[in-house]
Design a protein around this motif. Sequence first.
Motif, mmCIF file in Angstrom:
data_model
loop_
_atom_site.group_PDB
_atom_site.id
_atom_site.type_symbol
_atom_site.label_atom_id
_atom_site.label_comp_id
_atom_site.label_asym_id
_atom_site.label_seq_id
_atom_site.Cartn_x
_atom_site.Cartn_y
_atom_site.Cartn_z
ATOM 1 N N ARG A 42 10.069 -14.342 -11.603
ATOM 2 C CA ARG A 42 9.094 -12.904 -10.214
ATOM 3 C C ARG A 42 7.438 -14.435 -10.451
ATOM 4 O O ARG A 42 7.901 -14.242 -11.853
ATOM 5 N N ALA A 219 5.768 -3.359 -7.290
ATOM 6 C CA ALA A 219 5.398 -4.725 -6.528
ATOM 7 C C ALA A 219 3.810 -5.471 -7.762
ATOM 8 O O ALA A 219 4.083 -6.978 -7.257
ATOM 9 N N PRO A 224 9.209 -8.649 -4.299
ATOM 10 C CA PRO A 224 9.429 -8.201 -2.340
ATOM 11 C C PRO A 224 9.959 -7.269 -2.296
ATOM 12 O O PRO A 224 8.954 -6.950 -1.746
ATOM 13 N N ALA A 225 10.440 -7.096 -2.574
ATOM 14 C CA ALA A 225 11.407 -5.532 -1.656
ATOM 15 C C ALA A 225 10.232 -4.455 -1.328
ATOM 16 O O ALA A 225 9.876 -3.027 -1.096
ATOM 17 N N GLN A 227 6.869 -5.218 -2.071
ATOM 18 C CA GLN A 227 6.066 -5.556 -1.658
ATOM 19 C C GLN A 227 5.956 -5.116 -0.240
ATOM 20 O O GLN A 227 5.413 -4.483 0.894
ATOM 21 N N GLN A 228 7.710 -4.961 0.106
ATOM 22 C CA GLN A 228 7.479 -4.855 1.496
ATOM 23 C C GLN A 228 6.858 -3.215 1.501
ATOM 24 O O GLN A 228 6.614 -3.341 3.525
ATOM 25 N N TYR A 250 0.886 -7.314 2.360
ATOM 26 C CA TYR A 250 1.684 -7.441 1.462
ATOM 27 C C TYR A 250 2.987 -7.963 1.789
ATOM 28 O O TYR A 250 3.568 -8.629 1.261
ATOM 29 N N TYR A 251 2.980 -7.759 3.603
ATOM 30 C CA TYR A 251 3.933 -8.524 3.784
ATOM 31 C C TYR A 251 4.346 -9.662 3.305
ATOM 32 O O TYR A 251 5.222 -10.678 3.861
ATOM 33 N N SER A 254 5.234 -10.767 0.114
ATOM 34 C CA SER A 254 6.873 -10.312 0.863
ATOM 35 C C SER A 254 7.924 -11.206 1.779
ATOM 36 O O SER A 254 9.167 -11.495 0.760
ATOM 37 N N ASP A 259 12.569 -11.789 1.703
ATOM 38 C CA ASP A 259 12.538 -10.623 1.936
ATOM 39 C C ASP A 259 12.459 -10.478 3.830
ATOM 40 O O ASP A 259 11.588 -10.924 4.472
ATOM 41 N N ALA A 262 10.273 -7.946 5.231
ATOM 42 C CA ALA A 262 8.740 -8.339 5.592
ATOM 43 C C ALA A 262 8.967 -9.316 6.694
ATOM 44 O O ALA A 262 7.923 -9.904 7.661
#
Length: 772
Positions: A42, A219, A224-225, A227-228, A250-251, A254, A259, A262
């Motif tokens: 990641r 995050a 991604p989860a 950050q969402q 953030y969306y 993500s 994600d 997101a």
Amino acid sequence: MFINNEDTTKEDNDQFESEAVVSADGFTDIDSISPSSETNDRLEIDPDELLSNMLPDVATSNVVYGEEGTDDPPDNSMAGPPDDNMADIPDESMAPPTDDNTAALSDDSIGAPQDSIPGLDDKYDQVRIPPPKVVREDSAGKEQLNQAKRILGLQHGNTEDSYTDRTNYRKAYSLLREAVELGNNEAKVLLASAYLQGDHTPYVTHNLTRGYELLESSAKTGLPAAQQLLGALYATGLERNSSQSKALLYYTFSALGGDPRAQMSLAYRYWSGVSVAQSCESALKYYTLVADQVARSIDNLGVGPIIVRVRLMDEDNSPKESAMLDDDLIQYYQFLADKGDLQAQLGLGTLHLNGGRGIDRNLKLAHHYFLLAAKAGNTNAYGYLGKIALLGKEYDTALKYFKLSAKDPMGQWGLGTLYYHGWNVKQDYKQAMAYFMGAANEGNAEAELQLAQMYLNGIGVKRDYGSALKHFNMASKQGHVLAFYNLGMMHAKGVGVMRNCQTAAELLKNVAERGAWSSEIMEAHSLFHKGYTDAALVKYLLLAELGYEVAQANAAYILDRENTDFIDNLNYRYKRAFVNWRRSAAQGFGGARLKLGDYYYYGQGTDQDAVEAAEQYELASSMENNPQALFNLGYMHEQGVGKQEDIYLAKRYYDRASEASPDAQIPVFLANTKLQAKIYLQSLRTMYKELTWSKIQDKTYQLVTGTATSVSSTMDYTSSLFTELEAAGGQDWDIYVMSLLAVLLGIVMAIRTHNIRAAQARADANAPLPQQ
């Protein structure tokens, strides 16, 4: 507190409109930021740090909902004076977005990941982004995480277990805490989600601060989860001041990480224009990404997950018409089914086969009830038993059951499916189409879908996009998810129809909302009715960010009606509810328009504006013929508030409200009674204002003159009558008249005497005999 408003300023976030172009001299191109498909690595990206570098002015300020925060675009379709106190709460435009770019999407552009990040402003087109650090997937705490996920997975979507048998949850969250202590980031997200939603009390109680800390830590590693969820916190104002710029950032990261939540949030924002410029094409791309994932999780053997969208407002207005089945009613149907009631057996079998209305899918129970119906002689039940066998890949058993139900639509669909795939029979497309045709003629949605796919792909028949479109439409009317998906893709690519971005986006939005996360709508509904208002509110707020209209309406309803520990200031609650009502109204809910009218009329969550209130009431009345909106419009016309005073138009609205609902008849009768009294008093007042001494004299003279004229005319008429009689009968006409009157009087007296004697005779006949 729900919102921390200390030391905040009311500044607008910059609207992101165009894509970023990043120079390549030693820095990473933003287009290259995506997870590797070959490893589990990641990217370690801190969006807060990145936002500070990219948007220093925005990152250091907080945009608030009045005092809380939003970046919704103005609703240009609704006129009215600007609202200084609510300058930061403009709503989405009421109509769905349109896009002038109608060029057909290529096959690669639909369903493919984004090549760039849409939505960044032109003035940041040379942003320098430091290269992200690559970190390895967490290995520590993996065993504890997997054990906890297995336990939670066994009870996923069953909120009843969350409050009755909590032993397994105790163990699951204990394992999650161990994994978090070992530094597992995925465990941090799961535990943070539980802290935020608080639906597994007492093992994980509400703790927004702790949830935020866990998400922030996770995050930064690029999960991604995490950050969402952080984007959702900033978007809704949970725990932190609302910042739509941070939420968007953030969306975006993500969504690039894959994600689906997101991606849904970004799609909804572009579709409705929340904190970004409206772009149907961008919304379509993101909705396609999610719809692809949802469609891949559904096979052709069912219509897909059934979502019961229950609005709390509707339940409050019509408590007897709940879309949910309570335990007492289920037990009653079970009693009837056990006693041999065929309809109860088929109904319970279908309910457990498909799920819905608060009942989880249970193939074992479905098989039990269909078997009872089949033993009672119902051949259609054999078709459903065949379908259950087909789902379990028991093709021999399925073939046997489908043959027993060959004259029923389910049996015909099953036989067609076996011939189509060649399962336990020789593959024969023509035979499959014949069976599908027979089932489709009886209204079977699965058969409609299969026919559509055969016409679309030219399998066993000449390719015919028109016939494919027809059968997809028929299947979609019965709620088949794959039918919606294929229709959306056809409109997106212009296959068989003119390309229409708006229609495609709406269809694919419907598909995206059928994902696994859709079960949380009913979880929130169950939590609310169990008294866990705060847990339900958080779930609804998070789902509202995904674009679920029912979640927006229900979140607004709770904020409007219920007390919550998150907000101890009534005005803040109204402002938050106001924003969600507007988003719900923009998606077509007439009840939300009614509530917006109330908010504008009374000045709740926004400045008082009677003209805007009247416009909202008119929209509500035109959308759903809402009796309350019609009554309110009548009152506003009667009082001249927000509308021109017009008593007769007010009566018209009152009468329409009475026609729209029987419940409105009594209040309308009282309102009309008051209105009639007002009309009478107004006429008296008008007469009094016009009354003067000279007019009294004129009226008196006219009255006396008119009376004298009338008497003179009567006397002249009588005189002329006597003259005519004398001319006709001579001088003795009066004798003839008197003789005629005497004869008539004699006849009357004779009849009267006869009646008296008859009455006396009847009385004597009925008199009792004397005692001796």
